[in-house]
Design a protein around this motif. Sequence first.
Motif, PDB file in Angstrom:
ATOM      1  N   GLN A 219       0.834  -1.201   0.000  1.00  0.00           N
ATOM      2  CA  GLN A 219       0.000   0.000   0.000  1.00  0.00           C
ATOM      3  C   GLN A 219       0.865   1.245   0.000  1.00  0.00           C
ATOM      4  OE1 GLN A 219      -3.573   0.523   2.634  1.00  0.00           O
ATOM      5  NE2 GLN A 219      -2.343   2.149   3.567  1.00  0.00           N
ATOM      6  N   ALA A 220       1.885   1.271   0.849  1.00  0.00           N
ATOM      7  CA  ALA A 220       2.749   2.446   0.945  1.00  0.00           C
ATOM      8  C   ALA A 220       3.456   2.721  -0.373  1.00  0.00           C
ATOM      9  CB  ALA A 220       3.769   2.245   2.065  1.00  0.00           C
ATOM     10  N   LEU A 221       3.966   1.688  -1.007  1.00  0.00           N
ATOM     11  CA  LEU A 221       4.661   1.867  -2.285  1.00  0.00           C
ATOM     12  C   LEU A 221       3.712   2.373  -3.360  1.00  0.00           C
ATOM     13  CD1 LEU A 221       6.960  -1.292  -2.395  1.00  0.00           C
ATOM     14  CD2 LEU A 221       7.706   1.097  -2.283  1.00  0.00           C
ATOM     15  N   ARG A 222       2.523   1.796  -3.412  1.00  0.00           N
ATOM     16  CA  ARG A 222       1.550   2.221  -4.422  1.00  0.00           C
ATOM     17  C   ARG A 222       1.189   3.687  -4.249  1.00  0.00           C
ATOM     18  NH1 ARG A 222      -3.646   0.637  -2.643  1.00  0.00           N
ATOM     19  NH2 ARG A 222      -4.105   2.868  -2.512  1.00  0.00           N
ATOM     20  N   ILE A 223       0.963   4.113  -3.018  1.00  0.00           N
ATOM     21  CA  ILE A 223       0.616   5.512  -2.758  1.00  0.00           C
ATOM     22  C   ILE A 223       1.761   6.428  -3.157  1.00  0.00           C
ATOM     23  CG2 ILE A 223       0.165   7.175  -0.911  1.00  0.00           C
ATOM     24  CD1 ILE A 223      -1.442   4.963   0.493  1.00  0.00           C
ATOM     25  N   GLU A 224       2.993   6.034  -2.842  1.00  0.00           N
ATOM     26  CA  GLU A 224       4.156   6.855  -3.180  1.00  0.00           C
ATOM     27  C   GLU A 224       4.370   6.927  -4.687  1.00  0.00           C
ATOM     28  OE1 GLU A 224       7.692   9.109  -2.969  1.00  0.00           O
ATOM     29  OE2 GLU A 224       5.974   8.867  -1.638  1.00  0.00           O
ATOM     30  N   VAL A 225       4.327   5.791  -5.352  1.00  0.00           N
ATOM     31  CA  VAL A 225       4.577   5.754  -6.796  1.00  0.00           C
ATOM     32  C   VAL A 225       3.586   6.638  -7.550  1.00  0.00           C
ATOM     33  CG1 VAL A 225       4.389   4.245  -8.832  1.00  0.00           C
ATOM     34  CG2 VAL A 225       5.725   3.509  -6.850  1.00  0.00           C
ATOM     35  N   ASN A 226       2.326   6.633  -7.126  1.00  0.00           N
ATOM     36  CA  ASN A 226       1.282   7.354  -7.845  1.00  0.00           C
ATOM     37  C   ASN A 226       0.941   8.719  -7.235  1.00  0.00           C
ATOM     38  OD1 ASN A 226       0.397   5.264  -9.930  1.00  0.00           O
ATOM     39  ND2 ASN A 226       0.347   4.094  -8.025  1.00  0.00           N
ATOM     40  N   GLY A 227       1.670   9.089  -6.171  1.00  0.00           N
ATOM     41  CA  GLY A 227       1.407  10.375  -5.542  1.00  0.00           C
ATOM     42  C   GLY A 227      -0.032  10.529  -5.091  1.00  0.00           C
ATOM     43  N   GLU A 228      -0.635   9.440  -4.603  1.00  0.00           N
ATOM     44  CA  GLU A 228      -2.077   9.420  -4.392  1.00  0.00           C
ATOM     45  C   GLU A 228      -2.569  10.461  -3.394  1.00  0.00           C
ATOM     46  OE1 GLU A 228      -3.826   5.473  -3.863  1.00  0.00           O
ATOM     47  OE2 GLU A 228      -2.114   4.636  -4.919  1.00  0.00           O
ATOM     48  N   ALA A 230      -1.047  13.269  -2.363  1.00  0.00           N
ATOM     49  CA  ALA A 230      -0.816  14.627  -2.869  1.00  0.00           C
ATOM     50  C   ALA A 230      -1.850  14.977  -3.938  1.00  0.00           C
ATOM     51  CB  ALA A 230       0.595  14.745  -3.428  1.00  0.00           C
ATOM     52  N   VAL A 231      -2.167  14.015  -4.813  1.00  0.00           N
ATOM     53  CA  VAL A 231      -3.187  14.243  -5.836  1.00  0.00           C
ATOM     54  C   VAL A 231      -4.544  14.482  -5.186  1.00  0.00           C
ATOM     55  CG1 VAL A 231      -4.478  13.140  -7.707  1.00  0.00           C
ATOM     56  CG2 VAL A 231      -1.989  12.980  -7.668  1.00  0.00           C
ATOM     57  N   LEU A 232      -4.893  13.651  -4.202  1.00  0.00           N
ATOM     58  CA  LEU A 232      -6.181  13.796  -3.533  1.00  0.00           C
ATOM     59  C   LEU A 232      -6.290  15.131  -2.809  1.00  0.00           C
ATOM     60  CD1 LEU A 232      -8.897  12.563  -2.665  1.00  0.00           C
ATOM     61  CD2 LEU A 232      -7.697  11.506  -0.737  1.00  0.00           C
ATOM     62  N   GLU A 233      -5.199  15.556  -2.173  1.00  0.00           N
ATOM     63  CA  GLU A 233      -5.211  16.820  -1.442  1.00  0.00           C
ATOM     64  C   GLU A 233      -5.494  17.994  -2.372  1.00  0.00           C
ATOM     65  OE1 GLU A 233      -2.598  18.972   2.074  1.00  0.00           O
ATOM     66  OE2 GLU A 233      -1.612  17.572   0.707  1.00  0.00           O
ATOM     67  N   ARG A 234      -4.999  17.918  -3.605  1.00  0.00           N
ATOM     68  CA  ARG A 234      -5.291  18.963  -4.591  1.00  0.00           C
ATOM     69  C   ARG A 234      -6.673  18.782  -5.211  1.00  0.00           C
ATOM     70  NH1 ARG A 234       0.236  17.694  -5.886  1.00  0.00           N
ATOM     71  NH2 ARG A 234      -0.425  16.289  -7.540  1.00  0.00           N
ATOM     72  N   ALA A 235      -7.087  17.529  -5.367  1.00  0.00           N
ATOM     73  CA  ALA A 235      -8.278  17.238  -6.156  1.00  0.00           C
ATOM     74  C   ALA A 235      -9.581  17.587  -5.460  1.00  0.00           C
ATOM     75  CB  ALA A 235      -8.288  15.758  -6.546  1.00  0.00           C
ATOM     76  N   VAL A 236      -9.682  17.358  -4.151  1.00  0.00           N
ATOM     77  CA  VAL A 236     -10.963  17.609  -3.483  1.00  0.00           C
ATOM     78  C   VAL A 236     -11.327  19.093  -3.520  1.00  0.00           C
ATOM     79  CG1 VAL A 236     -12.308  17.345  -1.379  1.00  0.00           C
ATOM     80  CG2 VAL A 236     -10.752  15.533  -2.067  1.00  0.00           C
ATOM     81  N   PRO A 237     -10.426  20.026  -3.148  1.00  0.00           N
ATOM     82  CA  PRO A 237     -10.788  21.445  -3.295  1.00  0.00           C
ATOM     83  C   PRO A 237     -11.074  21.833  -4.744  1.00  0.00           C
ATOM     84  CG  PRO A 237      -8.833  21.205  -1.917  1.00  0.00           C
ATOM     85  CD  PRO A 237      -9.105  19.865  -2.526  1.00  0.00           C
ATOM     86  N   ALA A 238     -10.330  21.254  -5.683  1.00  0.00           N
ATOM     87  CA  ALA A 238     -10.567  21.562  -7.097  1.00  0.00           C
ATOM     88  C   ALA A 238     -11.936  21.062  -7.544  1.00  0.00           C
ATOM     89  CB  ALA A 238      -9.471  20.946  -7.964  1.00  0.00           C
ATOM     90  N   ALA A 239     -12.334  19.893  -7.048  1.00  0.00           N
ATOM     91  CA  ALA A 239     -13.644  19.352  -7.396  1.00  0.00           C
ATOM     92  C   ALA A 239     -14.764  20.215  -6.831  1.00  0.00           C
ATOM     93  CB  ALA A 239     -13.768  17.923  -6.877  1.00  0.00           C
ATOM     94  N   VAL A 240     -14.607  20.658  -5.601  1.00  0.00           N
ATOM     95  CA  VAL A 240     -15.604  21.557  -5.015  1.00  0.00           C
ATOM     96  C   VAL A 240     -15.665  22.861  -5.807  1.00  0.00           C
ATOM     97  CG1 VAL A 240     -16.178  22.918  -2.967  1.00  0.00           C
ATOM     98  CG2 VAL A 240     -15.432  20.537  -2.710  1.00  0.00           C
ATOM     99  N   ALA A 241     -14.519  23.327  -6.278  1.00  0.00           N
ATOM    100  CA  ALA A 241     -14.463  24.592  -7.014  1.00  0.00           C
ATOM    101  C   ALA A 241     -15.274  24.545  -8.304  1.00  0.00           C
ATOM    102  CB  ALA A 241     -13.014  24.957  -7.318  1.00  0.00           C
ATOM    103  N   VAL A 242     -15.331  23.396  -8.966  1.00  0.00           N
ATOM    104  CA  VAL A 242     -16.067  23.304 -10.236  1.00  0.00           C
ATOM    105  C   VAL A 242     -17.519  22.896 -10.046  1.00  0.00           C
ATOM    106  CG1 VAL A 242     -13.975  22.751 -11.521  1.00  0.00           C
ATOM    107  CG2 VAL A 242     -15.426  20.895 -10.704  1.00  0.00           C
ATOM    108  N   LEU A 243     -17.917  22.660  -8.803  1.00  0.00           N
ATOM    109  CA  LEU A 243     -19.272  22.209  -8.522  1.00  0.00           C
ATOM    110  C   LEU A 243     -20.237  23.393  -8.531  1.00  0.00           C
ATOM    111  CD1 LEU A 243     -20.258  19.317  -7.874  1.00  0.00           C
ATOM    112  CD2 LEU A 243     -20.196  19.939  -5.452  1.00  0.00           C
ATOM    113  N   ALA A 244     -21.300  23.290  -9.320  1.00  0.00           N
ATOM    114  CA  ALA A 244     -22.322  24.335  -9.356  1.00  0.00           C
ATOM    115  C   ALA A 244     -23.110  24.359  -8.046  1.00  0.00           C
ATOM    116  CB  ALA A 244     -23.271  24.077 -10.523  1.00  0.00           C
ATOM    117  N   VAL A 245     -23.727  25.484  -7.751  1.00  0.00           N
ATOM    118  CA  VAL A 245     -24.627  25.542  -6.594  1.00  0.00           C
ATOM    119  C   VAL A 245     -25.733  24.499  -6.796  1.00  0.00           C
ATOM    120  CG1 VAL A 245     -26.287  26.965  -5.343  1.00  0.00           C
ATOM    121  CG2 VAL A 245     -24.111  27.950  -6.115  1.00  0.00           C
ATOM    122  N   GLY A 246     -25.948  23.694  -5.782  1.00  0.00           N
ATOM    123  CA  GLY A 246     -26.880  22.573  -5.889  1.00  0.00           C
ATOM    124  C   GLY A 246     -26.222  21.283  -6.349  1.00  0.00           C
ATOM    125  N   GLY A 247     -24.971  21.388  -6.786  1.00  0.00           N
ATOM    126  CA  GLY A 247     -24.239  20.199  -7.209  1.00  0.00           C
ATOM    127  C   GLY A 247     -23.783  19.363  -6.030  1.00  0.00           C
TER     128      GLY A 247
END
Length: 366
Positions: A219-228, A230-247
């Motif tokens: 698990q640790a190697l997979r997370i490190e290799v794919n930057g999981e 770090a990607v998730l930390e950037r992705a959740v705020p970005a996903a909220v940012a593109v969400l329309a009101v009511g989305g």
Amino acid sequence: MTGTPRDGDAAGRHLPVLLQRCVDLLAPALQEPGATLVDCTLGMGGHTEAVLEQVPTARVVGIDRDPEAIALASQRLARFGDRFVAVHAVYDEIEDVVADQGLENVQGVLMDLGVSSLQLDEVHRGFSYAHDAPLDMRMDPTTGPTAADVLNTYDEAALVRILREYGEERFAPRVARAIVRRREQRPWERSAELVDVVRSAIPAATRQTGGNPAKRTFQALRIEVNGELAVLERAVPAAVAVLAVGGRIVVESYHSLEDRLVKRELNRGATSSAPPDLPVEPETHRPYLRLLTRGAEEADPAELERNARSTSVRLRAAERLRPTPEHVLRELAARARAPRRGTGPRAATTSAPVPSSSHRSQEARP
């Protein structure tokens, strides 16, 4: 790896976790014609297929970094025509992907995190500790360092850190020391060798329970290799940012590290940012998200019996109430610019490099 499907029956190879619950949470936001869902982790297309079947007003943009997943899902979902489009990208690029589709915002976002059934089941990808294979573990096998590269180049301290933080391995120093000693004899290449070394490094008394002792290292190697993370930390705020009101946003996590990040970001939006001693809450400090789940939902007994991979799932969901306040956007932007702690030989980043926007390519639908 060419991305050509090895087996066209994607539906028969994968049972999506909490499928109906995800559809039920997303459907209210997708009722207007042309409403768009971004499936950030398309995989073999199971969640997307269910949304397209049950919500005829919806269209789906499916993101995946794995070319083989893109090919399988595109074949599976071809019958929906232009209601589905696949994009080869890492899902923290969601804002660029949405803009490339000519959209200002979307009505739904789905993230089903972690390694996919496709990646686990394809032995040659090296994700599974149950089969001997090259130590690859890249979700996109066309780019970036492999698990073997990590094992052969990271110093002992860096290995201890990723094993402890990403694998929650209590014997991280012993395992890291054994990895370094072994590579002094010959380079790391195969997963079965790693399983044997990890097993020998962990005290026999603690190997009696908890399954294969190598699972935390893998698990640790997979997370490190794919930057999981770090990607998730950037992705959740970005996903909220593109969400329309009511989305609505729905996220399925499979270990505590993922769930902790998701909980933090959704709770940030669902909590007033006003100082607690203010007599009146300013409009700009009111929550901009509403939580749709009470804590993290788990699989019920019926789901567990039907799908063994649902054992560790934690599902969280939220609905956008209003635009994100400017002061919160500034805070998120400052956090994104902050330097990140390095790992191993890559001192400037916490994770493996992910493709830039130039890596994205919209896949032609069959």
